[in-house]
Write a protein that holds these residues in place. Sequence first.
Motif, PDB file in Angstrom:
ATOM      1  N   ARG A   1       0.846  -1.198   0.000  1.00 56.59           N
ATOM      2  CA  ARG A   1       0.000   0.000   0.000  1.00 56.59           C
ATOM      3  C   ARG A   1       0.882   1.249   0.000  1.00 56.59           C
ATOM      4  O   ARG A   1       1.865   1.325   0.740  1.00 56.59           O
ATOM      5  CB  ARG A   1      -0.936  -0.013   1.215  1.00 56.59           C
ATOM      6  CG  ARG A   1      -1.776  -1.283   1.302  1.00 56.59           C
ATOM      7  CD  ARG A   1      -2.848  -1.210   2.348  1.00 56.59           C
ATOM      8  NE  ARG A   1      -2.328  -1.074   3.708  1.00 56.59           N
ATOM      9  CZ  ARG A   1      -3.069  -1.198   4.804  1.00 56.59           C
ATOM     10  NH1 ARG A   1      -4.366  -1.466   4.701  1.00 56.59           N
ATOM     11  NH2 ARG A   1      -2.536  -1.057   5.995  1.00 56.59           N
TER      12      ARG A   1
ATOM     13  N   TYR B   1      -3.954   5.210   2.910  1.00 57.55           N
ATOM     14  CA  TYR B   1      -3.215   4.913   1.688  1.00 57.55           C
ATOM     15  C   TYR B   1      -4.020   5.355   0.458  1.00 57.55           C
ATOM     16  O   TYR B   1      -5.245   5.468   0.506  1.00 57.55           O
ATOM     17  CB  TYR B   1      -2.874   3.424   1.617  1.00 57.55           C
ATOM     18  CG  TYR B   1      -4.058   2.500   1.447  1.00 57.55           C
ATOM     19  CD1 TYR B   1      -4.550   2.184   0.184  1.00 57.55           C
ATOM     20  CD2 TYR B   1      -4.687   1.921   2.550  1.00 57.55           C
ATOM     21  CE1 TYR B   1      -5.637   1.335   0.015  1.00 57.55           C
ATOM     22  CE2 TYR B   1      -5.779   1.074   2.399  1.00 57.55           C
ATOM     23  CZ  TYR B   1      -6.240   0.779   1.134  1.00 57.55           C
ATOM     24  OH  TYR B   1      -7.315  -0.053   0.971  1.00 57.55           O
TER      25      TYR B   1
ATOM     26  N   LYS C   1      -3.111   0.402  -3.761  1.00 59.33           N
ATOM     27  CA  LYS C   1      -2.454  -0.802  -3.266  1.00 59.33           C
ATOM     28  C   LYS C   1      -2.312  -1.814  -4.385  1.00 59.33           C
ATOM     29  O   LYS C   1      -3.103  -1.847  -5.327  1.00 59.33           O
ATOM     30  CB  LYS C   1      -3.200  -1.382  -2.071  1.00 59.33           C
ATOM     31  CG  LYS C   1      -4.528  -2.055  -2.360  1.00 59.33           C
ATOM     32  CD  LYS C   1      -5.079  -2.644  -1.058  1.00 59.33           C
ATOM     33  CE  LYS C   1      -6.387  -3.401  -1.275  1.00 59.33           C
ATOM     34  NZ  LYS C   1      -6.886  -3.978  -0.021  1.00 59.33           N
TER      35      LYS C   1
ATOM     36  N   HIS D   1       5.147   3.686   2.362  1.00 64.92           N
ATOM     37  CA  HIS D   1       4.400   2.489   1.989  1.00 64.92           C
ATOM     38  C   HIS D   1       4.327   1.560   3.191  1.00 64.92           C
ATOM     39  O   HIS D   1       5.037   1.742   4.184  1.00 64.92           O
ATOM     40  CB  HIS D   1       5.076   1.783   0.813  1.00 64.92           C
ATOM     41  CG  HIS D   1       6.484   1.348   1.100  1.00 64.92           C
ATOM     42  ND1 HIS D   1       7.539   2.230   1.159  1.00 64.92           N
ATOM     43  CD2 HIS D   1       7.012   0.128   1.384  1.00 64.92           C
ATOM     44  CE1 HIS D   1       8.654   1.584   1.438  1.00 64.92           C
ATOM     45  NE2 HIS D   1       8.366   0.296   1.590  1.00 64.92           N
TER      46      HIS D   1
ATOM     47  N   GLU E   1       0.246  -4.570   4.073  1.00 65.93           N
ATOM     48  CA  GLU E   1      -0.985  -4.900   4.780  1.00 65.93           C
ATOM     49  C   GLU E   1      -0.841  -6.257   5.476  1.00 65.93           C
ATOM     50  O   GLU E   1      -0.208  -7.171   4.949  1.00 65.93           O
ATOM     51  CB  GLU E   1      -2.107  -4.943   3.747  1.00 65.93           C
ATOM     52  CG  GLU E   1      -3.484  -5.286   4.266  1.00 65.93           C
ATOM     53  CD  GLU E   1      -4.469  -5.462   3.120  1.00 65.93           C
ATOM     54  OE1 GLU E   1      -5.652  -5.183   3.335  1.00 65.93           O
ATOM     55  OE2 GLU E   1      -4.048  -5.878   2.019  1.00 65.93           O
TER      56      GLU E   1
END
Length: 605
Positions: free
Chosen positions: A189, A203, A206, A226, A229
């Motif tokens: 992400r 974010y 992704k 970044h 997840e």
Amino acid sequence: MSKRAAEPTSGESKRLNDSFTKEDIASFFGPQVWSSEFQSKLQNDIKTSQPFRWGTIPELMDDTLLRQVRKEVLSEIAFTKKETDIYKVFQSGDLANLSGLDWDDLSRLPSLYKLRAAIYSEQFRDVVSTITGCGKLSGVKTDMSINTYTKGCHLLTHDDVIGSRRVSFILYLPDPDRSWKALYGGALRLFPAIVPNVPKTDYECKLVPQFNQIALFTVQPGLSFHDVEEVRADKQRLSIQGWFHIPQPGEEGFIPGEQEETEARSTLQQLQSKELQEYDFPKPFRTDIPSEELKAYEREFSEFSQDELEYLGTYLNPSLLQKNNIDQMNKLFLDDSVVEIREFLNDEYATILRELARNTELDTKAPANSLEIELPWKCAMPPHKQRFMYIDGKAGFEYTENGIKNYNNVGAQEGPNFGLVAGTVAPESVEHKLIGLASFIRSIAFKKWLKLITSLILTSEQVLVRRFRPGQDFILATTTDKQLARNEDELNVLLEATLNLTPSATNPKNWESGEFGGYELCMALNGGNDEDFEEDDDPAIYKANDPNDDSVLFTSQCKWNSLTLMLRDPSVLKFVKYVSVNAKGSRWDISCQWNVKGGDDDDDE
């Protein structure tokens, strides 16, 4: 790194033939990589990408080669669990030393060796330079390891800015015969920035990983934020993570002083963090206790008036108002600088609060992003430091550059007023109950009770109601200011309290293992054995489940109705571990900080 140690050989050890022709290297990749039309399109995609310069190449490698790499990795590579405040992952050693291994090791990893040679070959480095526009890349400084993210593994928001890194890449190796689905988690992400070095809370895009796909981006200080997840499914998200570095001495493209300049920019970013604290919310600002109120704590007293007892009894467990119990808690606190008080709230208040909090969790979906959070709740930021919901008794603001600047520098500078905030929520809501509890903690009677427990006089205060949502929230390791004492009367410490109100913790099995996070951990700033630290490890690294890690000073799992009081000095780091999406509910608490001075004139401790 290898699962089996190399067996000794007679005579001189064999070495793997490490010379590959240009034709060999080209054959290790998918054919489209060398297409000028493909490169031109990818170059344009990366140039116009958001929120920063990044791109992805599907079918990067020859399919047969990469399948063999995956087999070798799963059968021959040993993975070590690594867990800090910012990540949980299983990781191999650095793959930079593959060419130095004996044949007994390398004979089991020939495809992996080919892959590393291909990734850092001049041909592919030139492709990466072309499509990213980043300039020349080093072929002698390699930096690559294998990660496996299993259920519960994650990596929180960061920008990859360390030393001479120029381009980050992740080559994905999940099951090649099954698509990796978005619902499994584990996506890369990407976060936009409010201003440089301050990522937005949510974010922007992704990438759901697939076998033989590479993601790459230019490392941009303060911009390339970044995360990975959390993996939700009981599946293995295998990947090769690495970096291309700026050219080293003797290589084409080497610029004397460039590495020092790059590292200096990284250091400057850290130095600028104080200037960027205006974007940190909630701020660690404690409100001075009025001088007239302060006199109530400075006066000597040994027991409460009847009015005070009635007020305290509305909230507190009656046993906590008994003199012998107060004396016992005071002794524990003075001996250890920390005391944990179970069953803090009385049964009636606790029962109502637990039912309201649990019903809220079961009946109402927790906000999925900052835009869904409504007052009196706010969202802690920025996400490379923290993210959670909180109530501080103040008005809201827009999470934009102008909104934040106006809130900090232009608008009225109001103090917390939980009584006013209480009027904005339904009387039978969990928010109303929690706000009432926060107001109680700021009361004169409660602060007098705290003096009896700690032998300290409180001189300033901050009280926050907090909720840490599964799959979203955390606080990374932070210290206090080095100079906490604001005058010669105050001690250079903070008195901190955490009233843990996690309703799902009435069943301790839901949290006690620590696997679902949500725990609060304190550790010595420079504690532990420095030899155990790797050069690029986060300074807050700790050895999860290692009883020999003496840098960990205190750990508290999520609990129900438990108050922890602690004296904290500037050498202590503290964080709240990311709450797993698989947790049984949110972590709820009330967090407090107070500046303090000694309760007795002759008390120098």
